[in-house]
Scaffold this motif. Structure first.
Motif, PDB file in Angstrom:
ATOM      1  N   THR A   1      -6.480   1.947   2.449  1.00 12.97           N
ATOM      2  CA  THR A   1      -5.815   3.252   2.524  1.00 12.97           C
ATOM      3  C   THR A   1      -6.017   3.934   3.874  1.00 12.97           C
ATOM      4  OG1 THR A   1      -7.772   4.268   1.525  1.00 12.97           O
ATOM      5  CG2 THR A   1      -5.978   3.653   0.040  1.00 12.97           C
TER       6      THR A   1
ATOM      7  N   THR B   1       0.814  -1.219   0.000  1.00 14.03           N
ATOM      8  CA  THR B   1       0.000   0.000   0.000  1.00 14.03           C
ATOM      9  C   THR B   1       0.844   1.263   0.000  1.00 14.03           C
ATOM     10  OG1 THR B   1      -1.617  -1.224   1.312  1.00 14.03           O
ATOM     11  CG2 THR B   1      -1.921   1.153   1.184  1.00 14.03           C
TER      12      THR B   1
ATOM     13  N   GLN C   1       0.789   4.265  -2.846  1.00 17.05           N
ATOM     14  CA  GLN C   1       0.381   5.638  -2.532  1.00 17.05           C
ATOM     15  C   GLN C   1       1.519   6.629  -2.735  1.00 17.05           C
ATOM     16  OE1 GLN C   1      -1.293   4.817   1.414  1.00 17.05           O
ATOM     17  NE2 GLN C   1      -3.297   5.341   0.598  1.00 17.05           N
TER      18      GLN C   1
ATOM     19  N   MET D   1      -7.089   2.371  -6.145  1.00 16.68           N
ATOM     20  CA  MET D   1      -6.468   2.240  -4.813  1.00 16.68           C
ATOM     21  C   MET D   1      -7.525   1.962  -3.755  1.00 16.68           C
ATOM     22  SD  MET D   1      -3.637   5.175  -4.280  1.00 16.68           S
ATOM     23  CE  MET D   1      -2.455   5.565  -5.540  1.00 16.68           C
TER      24      MET D   1
ATOM     25  N   ASN E   1       1.780   6.758  -6.667  1.00 17.13           N
ATOM     26  CA  ASN E   1       0.529   6.886  -7.423  1.00 17.13           C
ATOM     27  C   ASN E   1       0.479   5.902  -8.593  1.00 17.13           C
ATOM     28  OD1 ASN E   1      -1.663   8.491  -6.675  1.00 17.13           O
ATOM     29  ND2 ASN E   1      -1.569   9.636  -8.575  1.00 17.13           N
TER      30      ASN E   1
END
Length: 568
Positions: free
Chosen positions: A142, A80, A84, A136, A87
């Protein structure tokens, strides 16, 4: 700079003006963010046009992520935080090549980092930022990143930790505490915890302070998972924020308190039952999430098989008698009773319930909340109910002889009584009532149906795979040697859909004992629970273990879950 180069290329291609570029760059310098996103946000450039331009400029394929089906095994290849940070979204893996979608195909650092981390060669396709963000949210958790952003805005680090001494009581300035509770970061953190727990389908939130650690856990499908560790500095403010939301006294930290919070999320009304408890290093807060929208009154969806459901329907449509549901705390007894009530909830029937606490509001049902401190207990409520012309009475729990006696008498005088008890199985319920002091002839005359239940976790359908099991293990479990050789089992391998647990949701196992003349005879003779069980099984009752084996054959749950919840 690469970003400036992109801007110049867009101006050169006459897709944006010089003035638009300058405004976008000024905003980027002030607020941060990607130049392409800013141009799209202010409608200087359509997102699809930017996507096609990048595809042509860098010689890579453009992809529509909303139509892409990404396998969970590919998602697991990139964690993750990396997704992030850069991107990007992994799309597929073929041999030694992993394909990733990114908005900026010129980001060599991201490509090299992913190549080094995964050990695969990297092929790049371009996708819009909005599509990557949506992917995502779909495939990754997230919430951890959101938590870090909130904590960062609080400007607190690991070094700002208060350790509470075991032999001293922490002194808190109430005025300062009230100010801290109203600060935006604390409000954001509490909102994040609540919304994240609801989104993940948690039934409870545990917020706990220890000597050197402050942690938040969610109970998902009956199992607790640690999800975050806020700094110790936030302990008092976070706890007090929840107490204020539940209309509790923030100055009282020596005694347990109970309250409620009502939330609205995406047109769903959700009740939170809040309980605080003083512990050695601070108050523990537990929130029970009661989501009426997730409550199912479909008996088959709850786990009832056809015969068990027929027996229950026959009992709840009886003019009088007692229906008892047994099982440990959190085994879904209330849900079963609510579902049964909904089957008979009609204008012509007066239904009254005594509950502690009232978990869900049911239209057409007169629900009474118990208040022990003023003398309103189950026995007192039951006495009052009998003067209110009831047809059906639900008693939250039979805890003592007084309640049992009134409930039995109500069942014998033309009322249908539903209630719960804490016993290991259905036949043991008879013994429990006798131990309370209820006479055998009253138990035999009043009780018409006993249900024992347990909750097992469902296998996640997204990552379900066939599993091999030793025939000897299956025989020990209760299958015949012939069945053990032919049965196919399943297990979840773990995916984002089930938080990598292999399970999603729960289903109940039911043991339904219909009290017929033969069972009544055994009760009157003072037979043991074992003798009653043998007779009930001979008459067709499915035990909890047999109910579990049926769910195994249907591919609903796993061998581990059956062994965890039932006794052979």
């Amino acid at each position: 700079m690469v970003i400036t180069k992109l801007g110049r290329m867009l101006v050169g291609a006459k897709l944006i003006t010089e003035d638009q570029l300058e405004k976008a760059l000024a905003l980027q310098q002030k607020e941060g963010g990607r130049l392409g996103s800013i141009l799209v946000k202010f409608s200087y450039l359509p997102e699809q046009t930017l996507l096609q331009f990048l595809s042509k400029q860098y010689g890579v394929q453009a992809i529509d992520l909303s139509k892409a089906e990404i396998d969970s095994s590919v998602i697991k290849l990139i964690p993750t935080e990396v997704v992030q940070k850069y991107n990007v979204i992994p799309i597929r893996r073929v041999g030694s090549v992993i394909t990733i979608a990114m908005m900026d195909p010129s980001n060599i650092f991201a490509i090299d980092d992913i190549k080094f981390m995964t050990g695969y060669d990297v092929d790049v396709v371009v996708a819009s930022e909005s599509a990557i963000v949506a992917a995502m949210a779909q495939y990754y958790d997230t919430s951890a990143m959101n938590l870090q952003q909130v904590l960062k805005s609080m400007d607190v680090g690991e070094e700002s930790v208060d350790i509470v001494e075991a032999d001293t009581e922490e002194q808190v300035d109430l005025r300062e505490l009230k100010e801290a509770v109203e600060e935006a970061p604390v409000v954001k953190l509490v909102n994040l915890i609540l919304s994240d727990a609801i989104k993940k389908g948690a039934s409870d939130i545990h917020i706990e302070a220890y000597e050197k650690k402050f942690r938040v856990r969610y109970r998902i499908d009956g199992v607790l998972y640690e999800v975050m560790n806020p700094p110790m500095k936030l302990r008092a403010a976070l706890t007090s924020r929840l107490k204020i939301m539940a209309e509790l006294d923030i100055a009282e930290r020596r005694l347990p308190q109970d309250g409620r919070i009502k939330l609205k999320m995406k047109n769903r009304e959700i009740d939170l039952r809040v309980s605080t408890l003083p512990c050695l290093f601070g108050e523990k807060v537990v929130l029970r999430i009661l989501d009426k929208g997730a409550l199912s009154f479909d008996l088959r969806k709850l786990g009832f098989e056809q015969k068990a459901m027929d027996d229950l329907m026959k009992a709840v449509h009886a003019p009088y008698g007692m229906v008892l549901v047994t099982g440990p705390t959190g085994s879904g007894k209330s849900t079963t009773l609510y579902a049964a009530l909904q089957q008979i909830n009609e204008i012509g029937i007066n239904i009254m319930t005594a509950e502690d606490p009232v978990e869900y509001n049911l239209y057409g049902v007169n629900q009474v909340q118990m208040k022990e401190e003023i003398g309103l207990n189950f026995a007192a409520a039951l006495r009052s109910f009998l003067r209110q012309d009831p047809d059906v009475v639900l008693v939250g729990e039979i805890r003592d002889y007084e309640t049992a006696e009134i409930a039995v008498k109500a069942a014998l005088t033309g009322h249908l009584v539903l209630s719960t008890l804490h016993t290991n199985d259905a036949p043991s319920t008879v013994t429990r009532l006798l131990n309370m002091g209820v006479e055998p002839f009253l138990v035999a005359s009043s009780v018409i149906l006993i249900i024992a239940q347990r909750l097992v976790r469902r296998i996640c359908h997204e990552c379900r795979k066939e599993e091999k099991a030793s025939p000897s293990v299956l025989v020990d479990l209760g299958f015949s040697p012939q069945e053990a050789e032919s049965i196919v089992f399943y297990k979840g391998s773990g995916c984002p859909n089930c938080n990598n647990t292999g399970y999603r949701g729960r289903i109940a196992l039911y043991e339904v004992l219909s009290v017929d003349d033969e069972i009544r005879g055994l009760i009157l003779e003072g037979a043991s629970a074992t003798e009653i069980k043998k007779k009930a099984v001979a008459c067709g009752m499915k035990t909890l273990r047999l109910s579990g084996l049926t769910k195994l054959k249907e591919g609903v749950t796993t061998i581990e879950e059956i062994l965890r919840t039932t006794f052979g």
